[in-house]
Scaffold this active site. Sequence first.
Site, PDB file in Angstrom:
ATOM      1  N   HIS A 193      -5.633  -3.205  10.365  1.00 31.85           N
ATOM      2  CA  HIS A 193      -6.301  -4.496  10.550  1.00 31.85           C
ATOM      3  C   HIS A 193      -5.733  -5.263  11.736  1.00 31.85           C
ATOM      4  O   HIS A 193      -6.468  -5.855  12.506  1.00 31.85           O
ATOM      5  CB  HIS A 193      -6.159  -5.359   9.289  1.00 31.85           C
ATOM      6  CG  HIS A 193      -7.264  -5.142   8.318  1.00 31.85           C
ATOM      7  ND1 HIS A 193      -8.583  -5.376   8.636  1.00 31.85           N
ATOM      8  CD2 HIS A 193      -7.272  -4.685   7.045  1.00 31.85           C
ATOM      9  CE1 HIS A 193      -9.338  -5.093   7.604  1.00 31.85           C
ATOM     10  NE2 HIS A 193      -8.575  -4.660   6.622  1.00 31.85           N
ATOM     11  N   ARG A 218     -23.778   7.054  14.347  1.00 34.90           N
ATOM     12  CA  ARG A 218     -23.366   7.334  12.964  1.00 34.90           C
ATOM     13  C   ARG A 218     -21.930   6.867  12.769  1.00 34.90           C
ATOM     14  O   ARG A 218     -21.117   6.943  13.687  1.00 34.90           O
ATOM     15  CB  ARG A 218     -23.438   8.831  12.650  1.00 34.90           C
ATOM     16  CG  ARG A 218     -24.853   9.368  12.594  1.00 34.90           C
ATOM     17  CD  ARG A 218     -25.598   8.854  11.358  1.00 34.90           C
ATOM     18  NE  ARG A 218     -26.895   9.488  11.228  1.00 34.90           N
ATOM     19  CZ  ARG A 218     -28.017   9.090  11.832  1.00 34.90           C
ATOM     20  NH1 ARG A 218     -27.985   8.039  12.640  1.00 34.90           N
ATOM     21  NH2 ARG A 218     -29.155   9.728  11.643  1.00 34.90           N
ATOM     22  N   GLY A 275       0.845  -1.202   0.000  1.00 36.30           N
ATOM     23  CA  GLY A 275       0.000   0.000   0.000  1.00 36.30           C
ATOM     24  C   GLY A 275       0.872   1.240   0.000  1.00 36.30           C
ATOM     25  O   GLY A 275       1.917   1.268   0.644  1.00 36.30           O
ATOM     26  N   ASP A 288       0.617   2.261   9.130  1.00 40.96           N
ATOM     27  CA  ASP A 288       0.238   1.435  10.283  1.00 40.96           C
ATOM     28  C   ASP A 288       1.260   1.492  11.421  1.00 40.96           C
ATOM     29  O   ASP A 288       0.939   1.136  12.555  1.00 40.96           O
ATOM     30  CB  ASP A 288       0.066  -0.036   9.854  1.00 40.96           C
ATOM     31  CG  ASP A 288      -1.056  -0.223   8.861  1.00 40.96           C
ATOM     32  OD1 ASP A 288      -1.966   0.620   8.825  1.00 40.96           O
ATOM     33  OD2 ASP A 288      -1.025  -1.211   8.103  1.00 40.96           O
ATOM     34  N   MET A 337      -7.761   3.049   9.672  1.00 43.06           N
ATOM     35  CA  MET A 337      -7.045   1.898   9.107  1.00 43.06           C
ATOM     36  C   MET A 337      -6.198   1.194  10.164  1.00 43.06           C
ATOM     37  O   MET A 337      -5.722   1.829  11.108  1.00 43.06           O
ATOM     38  CB  MET A 337      -6.199   2.327   7.926  1.00 43.06           C
ATOM     39  CG  MET A 337      -7.009   2.441   6.652  1.00 43.06           C
ATOM     40  SD  MET A 337      -5.954   2.789   5.234  1.00 43.06           S
ATOM     41  CE  MET A 337      -7.068   2.350   3.899  1.00 43.06           C
TER      42      MET A 337
END
Length: 360
Positions: free
Chosen positions: A180, A275, A11, A136, A178
């Site tokens: 994971h 929301r 990425g 990350d 972001m």
Amino acid sequence: MLRVGMLTSGGDCQALNAAMRGVAKSLYEQCSEVEIYGFEDGYKGLIRCQYHIMKPTEFSGILNQGGTILGTSRTPFKRISEPDEDGSDKILSMISTYKKLKLDCLVVLGGNGSHKTANLLSQKGLNVLTMPKTIDNDLYGTDMSFGFQSAIDIAANTIDCIHSTAASHSRVFIVELMGHKTGWLTLYAGMAAGADIILIPEIPYDIDIVADAIRKRTKSGKHFTIIAAAEGAVSKEEAQLTKSELKAKRKKEEYPSAAYRIGAEIFQKTGQEVRVTVPGHVQRGGQPCAYDRVLATRLGAKTAELILEKKYGYMTCVKENKIDVIPISEVAGKTKLVDADSDIIKQAKLIGLSFGDESV
Ligand code: F6P
């Protein structure tokens, strides 16, 4: 003639161009005869021998430019032994490109997956150097990777923007960030923007505790709650599942992502309107912040120094505020996780932030 191959893999993130510029400028400055071979779209370019010899002018005006001028792609390590589209062996093709172009070394700018492949190439005898890139910040062996600080700024700005609307409407807002496997970005952005609850993969949450934290705020007169949740946030029960069990559970739930799942649970428990905001790839986009530009430039210059000294097999890194190096073999295959007992988590808890793991 010094021949240096360069590629950006995985990425993208901010400051990839700044890092390549740092390497190139240092080499052009310190060495009279140097050619930089830029491979297109990551390892794919190395596998398929798609490259061009870069002109020094290509490295001008890119210090503050987002993305990567070389392009990037994901070439998953777990499929590196499978044949390429045309049936060729990916590993042999990479080695053959390297040898055909008579490269002195290959510089890889990448994250966790890219380091596994870089390590493999290094073990196969190629002269490889790497640089830590990822929003990350989960690369083992470096305190900081470039891209991280820029992404924090964007994510924190998103939460800042949510604040006024959350307050006006007395709602629960979940901003999904972001990450994971790791929650560095969510932790830092959440703290920077004053989120009330932070949910990260390393600290599994109990939804009842999350609901209690929201009710506690309501009782104290605060009519809104902002939750920063990492895309990989998991509950305590989910943390006990195997990878495939969790995958199967997610498939059944049919929520688009973590924030929607958590939002549904919160609504069920508290009845409060929820929301969800998912900034997604916005977090990886745009200009690198000043910190990342400096960091990437320094790592680039250090990488060039290693090339000139013919010291290969290292990733340039940050250790205790200094630019340093670490063998790629020590980095590959590991993930740097947020330590639930670290100072930053303790300090966040001291100011009343909830991680959904224990009652506040
Ligand atoms: O590793 C960087 C990262 O941005 C992660 O935070 C995120 O989960 C993932 O990449 C998204 O990948 P892709 O760009 O392939 O959708």
